[in-house]
Design a protein around this motif. Structure first.
Motif, short mmCIF file in Angstrom:
data_model
loop_
_atom_site.label_atom_id
_atom_site.label_comp_id
_atom_site.label_asym_id
_atom_site.label_seq_id
_atom_site.Cartn_x
_atom_site.Cartn_y
_atom_site.Cartn_z
N ASP A 150 0.81 -1.22 0.00
CA ASP A 150 0.00 0.00 0.00
C ASP A 150 0.85 1.28 0.00
O ASP A 150 0.33 2.37 0.25
CB ASP A 150 -0.97 0.02 1.19
CG ASP A 150 -1.95 -1.13 1.14
OD1 ASP A 150 -2.34 -1.53 0.03
OD2 ASP A 150 -2.31 -1.64 2.22
N GLU B 45 2.96 2.61 2.03
CA GLU B 45 3.04 3.41 3.24
C GLU B 45 3.64 2.58 4.36
O GLU B 45 3.58 1.35 4.34
CB GLU B 45 1.66 3.94 3.67
CG GLU B 45 0.72 2.90 4.22
CD GLU B 45 -0.58 3.49 4.75
OE1 GLU B 45 -0.87 4.68 4.54
OE2 GLU B 45 -1.32 2.73 5.39
N TYR B 46 4.25 3.26 5.29
CA TYR B 46 4.78 2.60 6.47
C TYR B 46 4.57 3.51 7.67
O TYR B 46 4.32 4.70 7.54
CB TYR B 46 6.26 2.21 6.29
CG TYR B 46 7.21 3.38 6.20
CD1 TYR B 46 7.87 3.85 7.33
CD2 TYR B 46 7.45 4.01 4.99
CE1 TYR B 46 8.75 4.91 7.25
CE2 TYR B 46 8.32 5.07 4.90
CZ TYR B 46 8.97 5.52 6.03
OH TYR B 46 9.83 6.58 5.95
N CYS B 47 4.69 2.92 8.85
CA CYS B 47 4.42 3.65 10.09
C CYS B 47 5.62 3.50 11.02
O CYS B 47 6.12 2.39 11.23
CB CYS B 47 3.17 3.10 10.76
SG CYS B 47 2.74 3.93 12.30
N GLY C 139 4.04 5.62 15.34
CA GLY C 139 2.70 6.17 15.21
C GLY C 139 2.50 7.17 14.09
O GLY C 139 1.39 7.63 13.85
N LYS C 140 3.56 7.50 13.36
CA LYS C 140 3.44 8.43 12.24
C LYS C 140 3.50 7.65 10.92
O LYS C 140 4.39 6.84 10.72
CB LYS C 140 4.55 9.48 12.28
CG LYS C 140 4.41 10.51 11.17
CD LYS C 140 5.43 11.62 11.29
CE LYS C 140 5.22 12.60 10.14
NZ LYS C 140 6.17 13.67 10.14
N PHE C 141 2.55 7.94 10.03
CA PHE C 141 2.49 7.26 8.73
C PHE C 141 3.23 8.08 7.68
O PHE C 141 3.16 9.31 7.66
CB PHE C 141 1.04 7.05 8.29
CG PHE C 141 0.38 5.91 9.01
CD1 PHE C 141 0.40 4.64 8.48
CD2 PHE C 141 -0.23 6.12 10.24
CE1 PHE C 141 -0.19 3.58 9.13
CE2 PHE C 141 -0.83 5.06 10.92
CZ PHE C 141 -0.81 3.79 10.37
N TYR C 142 3.95 7.37 6.80
CA TYR C 142 4.68 7.98 5.70
C TYR C 142 4.17 7.37 4.40
O TYR C 142 4.10 6.14 4.27
CB TYR C 142 6.19 7.73 5.83
CG TYR C 142 6.79 8.37 7.06
CD1 TYR C 142 7.29 9.66 7.00
CD2 TYR C 142 6.84 7.70 8.27
CE1 TYR C 142 7.84 10.27 8.13
CE2 TYR C 142 7.37 8.29 9.40
CZ TYR C 142 7.88 9.57 9.31
OH TYR C 142 8.42 10.16 10.43
N ASP C 143 3.79 8.23 3.46
CA ASP C 143 3.32 7.78 2.15
C ASP C 143 4.48 7.75 1.17
O ASP C 143 5.31 8.66 1.14
CB ASP C 143 2.23 8.71 1.61
CG ASP C 143 0.96 8.63 2.43
OD1 ASP C 143 0.58 7.50 2.80
OD2 ASP C 143 0.36 9.68 2.68
N HIS D 251 1.44 -0.18 -4.68
CA HIS D 251 2.53 -0.49 -3.76
C HIS D 251 3.80 0.24 -4.18
O HIS D 251 3.89 0.77 -5.27
CB HIS D 251 2.78 -2.00 -3.73
CG HIS D 251 1.54 -2.82 -3.58
ND1 HIS D 251 0.79 -2.82 -2.43
CD2 HIS D 251 0.89 -3.63 -4.46
CE1 HIS D 251 -0.26 -3.62 -2.58
NE2 HIS D 251 -0.23 -4.11 -3.82
N GLU E 238 10.95 10.41 0.78
CA GLU E 238 9.85 9.71 1.45
C GLU E 238 10.33 8.93 2.66
O GLU E 238 9.54 8.46 3.46
CB GLU E 238 9.17 8.79 0.43
CG GLU E 238 8.55 9.60 -0.70
CD GLU E 238 8.48 8.83 -2.00
OE1 GLU E 238 9.25 7.86 -2.20
OE2 GLU E 238 7.65 9.19 -2.83
#
Length: 191
Positions: free
Chosen positions: A94, A96-98, A101-105, A114, A148
């Protein structure tokens, strides 16, 4: 006889961040047993591995581009032949990774869903800084944290070739904060 490591100019590549033209260098190891290994600084890419076959004929066993310009011009990310892959090799589901607690696109470069091989932020698309000590070649690259992958990473890759035809690759990375890291080399052989 010992291993010989030669350095030569390979071409030029435009840095997409600075828009400056950078020199791409080529390094070639030659052993007494007729092994010859060549690598360019762009993408830390191996361009040939020549070995003698059982009849003594020397053949390039590395699959790659036929034209030398294709090594530095193809930036589509479809064929990451014989290059260092990272900061994360493989697929990030998808895109994105976390971390904490913070998500990165990330850029979606696989089926528009992906991220594969870190996308545009991939190490296979940068020109590495070389340092030679004896027959060892150290390639270094520092990310600036603006991609990113927001950590500042200092990545080093040390490549050694011995007179007994043994090649070793040692990769290390240091980060200023928690960040995903999964470095690899992706070799394709024509056996």
């Amino acid at each position: 006889m010992s291993v010989i490591l030669c350095q030569s100019d390979f071409g030029r590549v435009r840095n997409p961040k600075t828009n400056n033209c950078e020199k791409v260098e080529k390094f070639t190891w030659k052993t007494p047993n007729r092994l010859q290994i060549s690598l360019i600084t762009f993408g830390a890419m191996f361009t040939e591995i020549k070995v003698p076959d059982r009849e003594g004929n020397v053949k390039d066993i590395l699959l790659g581009y036929d034209e030398s310009d294709d090594c530095i011009c193809k930036r589509d990310g479809k064929f990451n032949f014989n290059r260092i892959i990272g900061p994360v090799s493989g697929i990030i589901k998808d895109a994105e990774y976390c971390v904490n607690g913070k998500f990165y696109d990330l850029a979606k470069n696989l089926k528009r869903e992906h991220c594969v091989d870190s996308g545009a932020a991939g190490l296979h698309q940068v020109n590495w800084t070389p340092f030679v000590k004896g027959n060892d070649l150290t390639l270094s690259h520092t990310t600036d944290g603006s991609d990113e992958f927001p950590a500042i990473l200092l990545i080093q890759c040390v490549i050694s070739v011995t007179s007994t035809n043994k090649m070793t690759i040692k990769m290390t990375a240091r980060s200023n904060k928690v960040s995903p890291i999964d470095l690899s080399y992706r070799f394709y052989f024509n056996l």
